[in-house]
Design a protein around this motif. Structure first.
Motif, PDB file in Angstrom:
ATOM      1  N   HIS A 148      37.751  -3.754  10.866  1.00  0.00           N
ATOM      2  CA  HIS A 148      36.856  -4.603  11.640  1.00  0.00           C
ATOM      3  C   HIS A 148      37.379  -4.789  13.076  1.00  0.00           C
ATOM      4  CE1 HIS A 148      34.080  -7.877  12.432  1.00  0.00           C
ATOM      5  NE2 HIS A 148      35.109  -8.594  12.847  1.00  0.00           N
ATOM      6  N   PHE A 149      38.691  -4.987  13.206  1.00  0.00           N
ATOM      7  CA  PHE A 149      39.278  -5.133  14.545  1.00  0.00           C
ATOM      8  C   PHE A 149      39.067  -3.850  15.350  1.00  0.00           C
ATOM      9  CE2 PHE A 149      41.634  -8.362  12.207  1.00  0.00           C
ATOM     10  CZ  PHE A 149      41.532  -9.431  13.088  1.00  0.00           C
ATOM     11  N   LYS A 150      39.231  -2.738  14.654  1.00  0.00           N
ATOM     12  CA  LYS A 150      39.055  -1.440  15.307  1.00  0.00           C
ATOM     13  C   LYS A 150      37.613  -1.320  15.827  1.00  0.00           C
ATOM     14  CE  LYS A 150      39.343   3.388  14.055  1.00  0.00           C
ATOM     15  NZ  LYS A 150      39.438   4.276  12.907  1.00  0.00           N
ATOM     16  N   GLU A 151      36.671  -1.689  14.968  1.00  0.00           N
ATOM     17  CA  GLU A 151      35.262  -1.612  15.377  1.00  0.00           C
ATOM     18  C   GLU A 151      34.972  -2.533  16.560  1.00  0.00           C
ATOM     19  OE1 GLU A 151      33.049  -2.577  11.834  1.00  0.00           O
ATOM     20  OE2 GLU A 151      33.956  -0.818  10.862  1.00  0.00           O
ATOM     21  N   LYS A 152      35.683  -3.655  16.616  1.00  0.00           N
ATOM     22  CA  LYS A 152      35.442  -4.622  17.702  1.00  0.00           C
ATOM     23  C   LYS A 152      36.023  -4.151  19.032  1.00  0.00           C
ATOM     24  CE  LYS A 152      36.879  -8.746  16.539  1.00  0.00           C
ATOM     25  NZ  LYS A 152      37.096 -10.089  15.991  1.00  0.00           N
ATOM     26  N   GLY A 153      36.757  -3.030  18.994  1.00  0.00           N
ATOM     27  CA  GLY A 153      37.313  -2.502  20.237  1.00  0.00           C
ATOM     28  C   GLY A 153      38.710  -3.013  20.534  1.00  0.00           C
ATOM     29  N   ILE A 154      39.372  -3.540  19.504  1.00  0.00           N
ATOM     30  CA  ILE A 154      40.752  -4.003  19.688  1.00  0.00           C
ATOM     31  C   ILE A 154      41.674  -2.787  19.633  1.00  0.00           C
ATOM     32  CG2 ILE A 154      42.588  -5.426  18.662  1.00  0.00           C
ATOM     33  CD1 ILE A 154      40.268  -7.045  19.898  1.00  0.00           C
ATOM     34  N   PHE A 155      42.601  -2.725  20.577  1.00  0.00           N
ATOM     35  CA  PHE A 155      43.558  -1.624  20.578  1.00  0.00           C
ATOM     36  C   PHE A 155      44.650  -1.914  19.536  1.00  0.00           C
ATOM     37  CE2 PHE A 155      42.019  -1.589  25.040  1.00  0.00           C
ATOM     38  CZ  PHE A 155      41.450  -0.322  25.027  1.00  0.00           C
ATOM     39  N   PRO A 156      45.163  -0.853  18.887  1.00  0.00           N
ATOM     40  CA  PRO A 156      46.160  -1.072  17.832  1.00  0.00           C
ATOM     41  C   PRO A 156      47.349  -1.923  18.288  1.00  0.00           C
ATOM     42  CG  PRO A 156      45.668   1.280  18.059  1.00  0.00           C
ATOM     43  CD  PRO A 156      44.813   0.568  19.038  1.00  0.00           C
ATOM     44  N   LEU A 157      47.881  -1.614  19.458  1.00  0.00           N
ATOM     45  CA  LEU A 157      49.079  -2.340  19.892  1.00  0.00           C
ATOM     46  C   LEU A 157      48.772  -3.817  20.181  1.00  0.00           C
ATOM     47  CD1 LEU A 157      52.007  -1.622  20.180  1.00  0.00           C
ATOM     48  CD2 LEU A 157      51.640  -1.200  22.611  1.00  0.00           C
ATOM     49  N   ALA A 158      47.548  -4.076  20.621  1.00  0.00           N
ATOM     50  CA  ALA A 158      47.153  -5.469  20.857  1.00  0.00           C
ATOM     51  C   ALA A 158      47.159  -6.219  19.526  1.00  0.00           C
ATOM     52  CB  ALA A 158      45.777  -5.520  21.495  1.00  0.00           C
ATOM     53  N   LEU A 159      46.671  -5.572  18.491  1.00  0.00           N
ATOM     54  CA  LEU A 159      46.621  -6.210  17.177  1.00  0.00           C
ATOM     55  C   LEU A 159      48.038  -6.456  16.649  1.00  0.00           C
ATOM     56  CD1 LEU A 159      44.657  -7.214  15.039  1.00  0.00           C
ATOM     57  CD2 LEU A 159      44.788  -4.995  13.937  1.00  0.00           C
ATOM     58  N   LEU A 160      48.917  -5.490  16.838  1.00  0.00           N
ATOM     59  CA  LEU A 160      50.299  -5.663  16.367  1.00  0.00           C
ATOM     60  C   LEU A 160      50.973  -6.829  17.095  1.00  0.00           C
ATOM     61  CD1 LEU A 160      51.706  -2.022  15.956  1.00  0.00           C
ATOM     62  CD2 LEU A 160      50.388  -3.405  14.361  1.00  0.00           C
ATOM     63  N   ASN A 161      50.754  -6.917  18.389  1.00  0.00           N
ATOM     64  CA  ASN A 161      51.358  -8.013  19.153  1.00  0.00           C
ATOM     65  C   ASN A 161      50.796  -9.368  18.721  1.00  0.00           C
ATOM     66  OD1 ASN A 161      53.194  -7.352  21.846  1.00  0.00           O
ATOM     67  ND2 ASN A 161      52.116  -5.590  21.030  1.00  0.00           N
ATOM     68  N   TYR A 162      49.546  -9.363  18.384  1.00  0.00           N
ATOM     69  CA  TYR A 162      48.859 -10.571  17.915  1.00  0.00           C
ATOM     70  C   TYR A 162      49.511 -11.059  16.614  1.00  0.00           C
ATOM     71  CZ  TYR A 162      44.732 -13.106  16.020  1.00  0.00           C
ATOM     72  OH  TYR A 162      43.867 -14.028  15.488  1.00  0.00           O
ATOM     73  N   VAL A 163      49.759 -10.119  15.714  1.00  0.00           N
ATOM     74  CA  VAL A 163      50.339 -10.453  14.418  1.00  0.00           C
ATOM     75  C   VAL A 163      51.786 -10.916  14.589  1.00  0.00           C
ATOM     76  CG1 VAL A 163      51.140  -9.382  12.269  1.00  0.00           C
ATOM     77  CG2 VAL A 163      48.826  -8.954  13.077  1.00  0.00           C
ATOM     78  N   VAL A 164      52.513 -10.186  15.404  1.00  0.00           N
ATOM     79  CA  VAL A 164      53.922 -10.484  15.640  1.00  0.00           C
ATOM     80  C   VAL A 164      54.072 -11.848  16.315  1.00  0.00           C
ATOM     81  CG1 VAL A 164      55.603  -9.811  17.391  1.00  0.00           C
ATOM     82  CG2 VAL A 164      54.929  -8.189  15.642  1.00  0.00           C
ATOM     83  N   ASN A 165      53.134 -12.159  17.175  1.00  0.00           N
ATOM     84  CA  ASN A 165      53.175 -13.431  17.882  1.00  0.00           C
ATOM     85  C   ASN A 165      53.123 -14.610  16.908  1.00  0.00           C
ATOM     86  OD1 ASN A 165      52.911 -15.041  20.385  1.00  0.00           O
ATOM     87  ND2 ASN A 165      50.987 -15.581  19.417  1.00  0.00           N
ATOM     88  N   ALA A 166      52.450 -14.386  15.772  1.00  0.00           N
ATOM     89  CA  ALA A 166      52.340 -15.467  14.790  1.00  0.00           C
ATOM     90  C   ALA A 166      53.553 -15.518  13.874  1.00  0.00           C
ATOM     91  CB  ALA A 166      51.076 -15.275  13.952  1.00  0.00           C
ATOM     92  N   GLY A 167      54.319 -14.436  13.821  1.00  0.00           N
ATOM     93  CA  GLY A 167      55.371 -14.377  12.809  1.00  0.00           C
ATOM     94  C   GLY A 167      56.784 -14.545  13.314  1.00  0.00           C
ATOM     95  N   GLY A 168      57.033 -14.192  14.549  1.00  0.00           N
ATOM     96  CA  GLY A 168      58.409 -14.272  15.060  1.00  0.00           C
ATOM     97  C   GLY A 168      59.299 -13.212  14.450  1.00  0.00           C
TER      98      GLY A 168
END
Ligand code: GLU
Length: 511
Positions: free
Chosen positions: A281-301
């Protein structure tokens, strides 16, 4: 006795810590598509292995045959690959420890269960569904936690033999003990849980002959030489059980680390049913892979101090994340996703990609296909302008205004790609534009600064009201009421397209 065992455990946890033997796995069940929680687990395993020159393995845990979803393995591999997580061993790529799909390893489980049956760590259980159900009801009636009463532990060899000969349905259970009640979690420190107090002996081979998760999981981790198990917190409660099974085999357990929960920004649980946590779904929305990884990492530390502080500020590449990864810094508090950061990261990633010639080329291709798709669907009979230079200059110009490529298809941007619809001009406008055309034709530099000055001067010289004239030009050039300044528009369109659009606007009015 207990002390020696605990010392033994400590010994296990440092044993595998040499960098040449780091092997981690992501072990999803193919029951659906990859979602954010799964991506987080895969990513942290990947970063950990990358930071230590280890191996990242994908193993499919499909022993619950009733929950399989067609095509899920292919989709999982696709999603992981899209995210930039390289599978070094797994179902499609192979490796020395395969097969990597549990349903293809049934012979191994059959062979291994014999060991536990023979050394008395596991036993046949012939209890019927009906009996188990009665036990459950009884417990609920007495306000107790339902658990198996371990009845079949006490069957004699004779009784077992007889039952087997009679062809009675059976499963195999593991004998829990209170010998191992704690372990050192890489993230949470010492965890103590006496599983035998809380659960009845778990089924490890089901009556259909398939192993359960617990059994297949530890057998595979052992035979695949997994050194570190990093998985979601929900599995922490199973870990002392797993360590007991390793003990029963006489194997060294891997190191275990559990990843805290990942939650929505309001603290609610991410649900697999929420459509918007699917990676596809993120891919379809036009989110770049690295943006998604940074988003996830930002929540996890889980990063060195500098990087951790920087995570919100700028996008980090996989190499940067891996280099800064430090499992001991992983928070034990639940991580919260911050949706407002997702598009910010995406914009940063767009800027980063545009700096690299190869990535820029890929983006151009993507824009072309987005535009073609869009205009095909909208069936607008339009003259599209899709040459590389044009798209490149627009992308660079728009990078502070858009967060994803599809923003280039927003209504106020469409003028860039299509010729505007004709608009009615008054006579004095026609005269002014005729004059303007003459002067623009000899204008060499088509930069916004130069054009801005030029347009002001032109309006003065012609004695026309600047703002009104700009409004007219906006209509002729774009067919829109709002958008960037006229000078910017002209720069974006370039000299040829600007002159062309002005001439066309005139022509329609003169004919
Ligand atoms: N198959 C389990 C899952 O779906 C894997 C748990 C583990 O990593 O041990 O999450």
């Amino acid at each position: 006795m207990l002390k020696i065992k605990q010392l033994g455990l400590k010994f296990f946890s440092i044993r595998f810590y040499s960098s040449d033997a780091i092997r981690v796995r992501f072990a999803p069940s193919p029951t659906g598509y990859l979602h954010l929680g799964g991506l987080r687990t895969a990513l942290y395993n990947f970063l950990f292995s990358k930071s230590k020159n280890g191996t990242f393995i994908l193993r499919i845990e499909d022993t619950d045959q009733s929950r399989l979803v067609d095509g899920a393995i292919e989709q999982l591999v696709k999603d992981l690959t899209w995210a930039g997580i390289e599978i070094q061993e797994g179902p499609k790529v192979g490796g020395n420890y395969g097969p990597y799909i549990q349903s293809q390893r049934l012979d191994l489980y059959r062979e291994q269960i014999e060991k536990l049956l023979n050394n008395g760590s596991a036993y046949y259980c012939f209890c019927t569904e009906r009996r188990l159900d009665l036990l459950r009801r009884e417990a609920i009636k007495n306000r107790e936690v339902p658990k198996y009463d371990n009845k079949c532990r006490h069957l004699t060899t004779e009784e077992i033999k007889k039952n087997l000969e009679k062809g009675e349905k059976y499963c195999v259970r593991f004998k829990l003990s209170s010998d191992v009640t704690s372990y050192e979690d890489l993230v949470y420190g010492k965890i103590t849980y006496d599983v035998a107090l809380n659960e009845g002996d778990p089924v490890i081979i089901k009556s259909d002959g398939y192993p359960t998760y617990h059994f297949a999981n530890i057998v595979d981790d052992h035979f695949m030489k997994i050194s570190h198990v990093l998985r979601g917190l929900e599995w922490q409660i199973s870990t002392t059980k797993h360590i007991q099974m390793y003990r029963a085999f006489g194997w060294d357990p891997p190191n275990f680390g559990h990843l805290p929960l990942l939650l929505n920004s309001d603290g609610t649980k991410l649900s697999k049913r929420q459509n918007d946590i699917k990676i596809a779904h993120f891919k379809e929305k036009g989110i770049f892979p690295l943006a998604l990884l940074n988003y996830v990492v930002n929540a996890g530390g889980g990063f060195e101090k500098d990087l951790q502080q920087n995570v919100k500020m700028r996008i980090h590449t996989i190499d940067e994340l891996a280099n800064g990864f430090d499992i001991t810094r992983l928070s034990t508090h639940s991580g919260r996703l911050m949706p407002e950061l997702l598009f910010e990261f995406n914009q940063q990633e767009l800027k980063r990609l545009l700096k690299n010639e190869h990535d820029e080329k890929e983006l151009l291709k993507e824009v072309v296909s987005l535009l073609q798709e869009h205009f095909k669907k909208s069936s607008v009979d339009s003259n599209l302008q899709l040459d590389e230079d044009h798209i490149r200059s627009i992308l660079h110009w728009s990078v502070n205004r858009i967060t994803k490529l599809s923003d280039l298809l927003k209504n106020d941007m469409l003028f860039l790609w299509t010729m505007p619809k004709s608009c009615k001009l008054k006579e004095h406008d026609i005269n002014s534009i005729t004059e303007l055309l003459k002067e623009l034709e000899v204008q060499d530099e088509f930069s916004r600064e130069k054009l801005a000055k030029f347009l002001k001067k032109f309006a003065d010289q012609q004695n026309i009201k600047y703002s009104m004239f700009m409004k007219t030009l906006r209509s002729v050039l774009s067919g829109l009421k709002e958008g960037p300044s006229i000078a910017e528009m002209m720069e974006l369109l370039g000299k040829n397209s600007t002159l062309y659009r002005l001439r066309m606007g005139m022509k329609v009015n003169q004919s």
